[in-house]
Design a protein around this motif. Structure first.
Motif: not given
Length: 334
Positions: A105-117, A142-152, A326-331
């Motif tokens: 989802p767009q509010n996931d911390r990893t997606t937000q991290r990639v979006s900031r970069v 728009k940024v999408h992170v695909v969480n598929d560990p099996q994908a290359p 200052m971020s409340p969650v780890s990136l």
């Protein structure tokens, strides 16, 4: 007696079979297609039309040549940007249907991290005087992170502004600077309009393939010839252009340009593991070998550091580090 009669009949049967076979001609399915095209190609009445088509095509080709960024090569490109975006949107819908169950989802911390970069890279592109700003106008990024560990490991930016990063690529990136190396490279392909260039050349490749098949009658060898001598060298040149543009943009965005070399070293190690020691022939690849990319990066680092210093990146890096602390969650990555 019967055996003797049959023995006399065998030569007669063989003789009749030979005469029957001589009257037959073996034909493959659609085997006469090449001959029909040859007849058309060399028919005196057809040459006039072929000449008109060739002349018109040559004029169209010459009037749609432009200079590519970085390398300054002359390239053929006639696909307008809006058509690139339409094709990109079609591809986007197709990829979404394949990966929608794995997209974070767009509010996931990893997606937000990639979006900031990516936002920093996009901002740096707007400040870059060498970038054609028209390719950035009217785009809904728009940024999408695909969480598929099996994908290359993979990441790409589609025409129309849709960005995809796979979680397996994040492992290789390791940090924000490595991620910026990948994102800026993929983003550079769109800045240089490499998608439009590939689409523009597709009809030429098809015509060359048909012509070679007409002359040789062999399809596999022709494909290897076209790929090895035309398509793949052109693709590797575009990859090199994107490497340079991306390195300069990430440096202007205050990401450490030295990390680009480390990223490609990690990518080279991954390639060796995934290929299990098999040789990686650059001649047969659409991308330059990772070792060559590393050499290029070293050659370009002086330019990259100059842009990094001009952007007052020391202050930017300090601000960026304070924000992460200052971020409340780890990136962290997956």
């Amino acid at each position: 007696m019967l055996r003797w009669i049959l023995s006399l009949q065998k030569p007669l049967i063989r003789s009749n079979q030979k005469r029957l076979y001589a009257q037959l001609t073996y034909r493959r399915f659609n085997n006469n297609r090449g001959n029909d095209f040859r007849s058309f190609l060399f028919d005196p009445k057809s040459r006039k039309y072929i000449g008109i088509a060739a002349g018109g095509g040559s004029i169209f080709y010459l009037t749609h040549l432009e200079e590519a960024p970085v390398s300054g090569r002359r390239r053929f490109i006639w696909i307008p940007p809006y058509l690139e975006s339409k094709i990109g949107n079609y591809t986007y819908k197709s990829i979404l249907s394949e990966t929608q169950n794995a997209i974070l989802p767009q509010n996931d911390r990893t997606t937000q991290r990639v979006s900031r970069v990516f936002s920093r890279i996009l901002e740096a592109a707007y400040k870059d005087p060498t970038v054609d700003k028209s390719v950035l106008e009217g785009i809904n990024w728009k940024v999408h992170v695909v969480n598929d560990p099996q994908a290359p490991p993979n990441a790409f930016v589609l025409p129309g502004g849709k960005v995809f990063v796979f979680s397996s690529m994040l492992r290789i990136c390791e940090n924000d600077d490595g991620l910026a190396t990948v994102l800026s490279h993929e983003f550079a392909h769109q800045l240089a309009r490499h998608t439009g260039e590939n689409l523009s050349k597709a009809p030429i490749y098809t015509a060359l393939s048909i012509l070679l098949y007409t002359l040789t009658g062999v399809d596999t060898f022709n494909s290897i010839l076209l790929d090895g001598l035309i398509k793949m060298p052109a693709s590797r040149q575009m990859e090199t252009e994107a490497d340079y543009i991306g390195l300069m943009i990430m440096s202007r965005a205050c990401f450490n340009p030295d990390e680009s070399i480390q990223l490609w070293k990690r990518m080279a190690e991954f390639e060796k593991r995934s290929m299990r020691g098999a040789a990686n022939f650059e001649f047969l690849s659409t991308h330059p070998a990772s070792e060559r990319r590393i050499e290029n990066m070293r050659d370009w680092l002086n330019d990259a550091h100059r842009l990094y210093n001009e952007a007052d990146c020391a202050a930017m890096s300090q601000h960026w580090q304070q924000w992460k602390n200052m971020s409340p969650v780890s990136l962290g990555v997956f």
